[in-house]
Design an enzyme around this catalytic site. Structure first.
Site, PDB file in Angstrom:
ATOM      1  CB  CYS A 155       8.126  66.480  32.069  1.00  0.00           C
ATOM      2  SG  CYS A 155       6.634  65.450  31.963  1.00  0.00           S
ATOM      3  CG  ASP A 171       4.409  65.683  36.595  1.00  0.00           C
ATOM      4  OD1 ASP A 171       4.005  66.361  37.557  1.00  0.00           O
ATOM      5  OD2 ASP A 171       4.366  64.434  36.562  1.00  0.00           O
ATOM      6  NE  ARG A 224       3.485  64.743  39.944  1.00  0.00           N
ATOM      7  CZ  ARG A 224       3.708  63.421  39.892  1.00  0.00           C
ATOM      8  NH1 ARG A 224       3.575  62.703  41.001  1.00  0.00           N
ATOM      9  NH2 ARG A 224       4.043  62.841  38.767  1.00  0.00           N
ATOM     10  CG  HIS A 237       9.640  63.942  36.184  1.00  0.00           C
ATOM     11  ND1 HIS A 237       8.731  63.087  36.757  1.00  0.00           N
ATOM     12  CD2 HIS A 237       9.038  64.437  35.078  1.00  0.00           C
ATOM     13  CE1 HIS A 237       7.623  63.064  36.038  1.00  0.00           C
ATOM     14  NE2 HIS A 237       7.784  63.875  35.002  1.00  0.00           N
ATOM     15  CB  CYS A 266       8.466  60.623  33.383  1.00  0.00           C
ATOM     16  SG  CYS A 266       7.689  61.565  32.054  1.00  0.00           S
TER      17      CYS A 266
END
Length: 249
Positions: A36, A38, A40, A92, A95
């Site tokens: 993803c 993302d 983080r 994750h 999400c």
């Protein structure tokens, strides 16, 4: 950002004077990470690997569209040039992209991107509505999304051709817990056309509970199993003191 880059480069050179020279000569990753976008979650940090050890493709909600030239190009390069042996679809929990697939609103480009997952959710809406709360509903769809994308990766002609040529290529489904930093083995794992074709339909996933396992859980299970083996080798007098559920027959 440039100042931070200078500081980072100096630290790396101090720790390992040959790091950048080695890195510039070649990349020889054994893994392709499809994850993803993302901010983080970065593959090298999560896996504890140095740059050059994992080839990475990222997009919103780690979706695999088999008509997407971007991901197909990445797959082709990873297989034919880098000779990776493991393709990891890594989503994750929590999400935001997957969460978007749960809403009724459909007015942005991202909704087109998430359409296969949104359709899955609508098709199985009664099963999701029966789940206890919103967090459970989202986490389960995050897990199912990974299982769906593993099947989609394995269905590409690039993966199938690699298997036909006898290449050792394995496709895995993993999920990451942002709350504890641990990767969990979700599955499925596919290493051949026969294994891919034997997978149950992704429609069955919503009706069974997933049990993704982290390395910590696996290590604890192995340690407990070893303790039980040690107990089974104890003399009968000691064994008789054990609870009946732990005694050997």
């Amino acid at each position: 950002m440039f100042d931070r880059n200078v500081a980072w480069a100096h630290r790396k050179t101090e720790q390992d004077p040959t790091f950048f020279r080695r890195l510039s000569e070649q990349q020889t990753p054994n893994y392709l990470w499809i994850g993803c976008s993302d901010s983080r979650i970065t593959a090298n940090d999560v896996l504890g690997l140095d740059p050059g050890e994992v080839f990475v493709h990222r997009n919103i909600a780690n979706i695999v569209h088999t008509s997407d030239m971007n991901i197909l190009s990445v797959l082709e390069y990873a297989i034919d040039v880098l000779h990776v042996q493991h393709v990891i679809v890594a989503g994750h929990y929590g999400c935001g992209g997957v969460q978007r697939a749960l809403v009724e609103q459909r007015c942005a480009l991202v909704d087109h991107w998430l359409q296969p997952l949104s359709m899955y959710y609508r098709k199985h809406r009664p099963a999701f509505d029966a789940m206890t709360d919103d967090a459970q509903r989202l986490d389960r769809l995050c897990e199912i999304n990974i299982e769906m994308q593993v099947r989609r990766v394995a269905a590409t002609h690039l993966i199938e051709n690699a298997w036909t040529r006898g290449l050792p290529l394995h496709v895995h489904g993993w999920i990451y817990g942002m709350h504890d930093g641990l990767l969990r083995d979700l599955g499925p794992h596919v290493s051949s056309v026969a294994e891919r074709d034997a997978l149950p339909s992704v429609d069955t996933c919503v009706h069974r509970a997933a049990e993704p396992s982290s390395a910590l859980r696996r290590h604890a299970t192995e340690a407990f199993a070893a303790l039980l083996l040690d107990d089974s080798a104890s003399p009968p007098c000691c064994g008789s003191a054990l609870p009946s559920r732990l005694r050997t027959t």
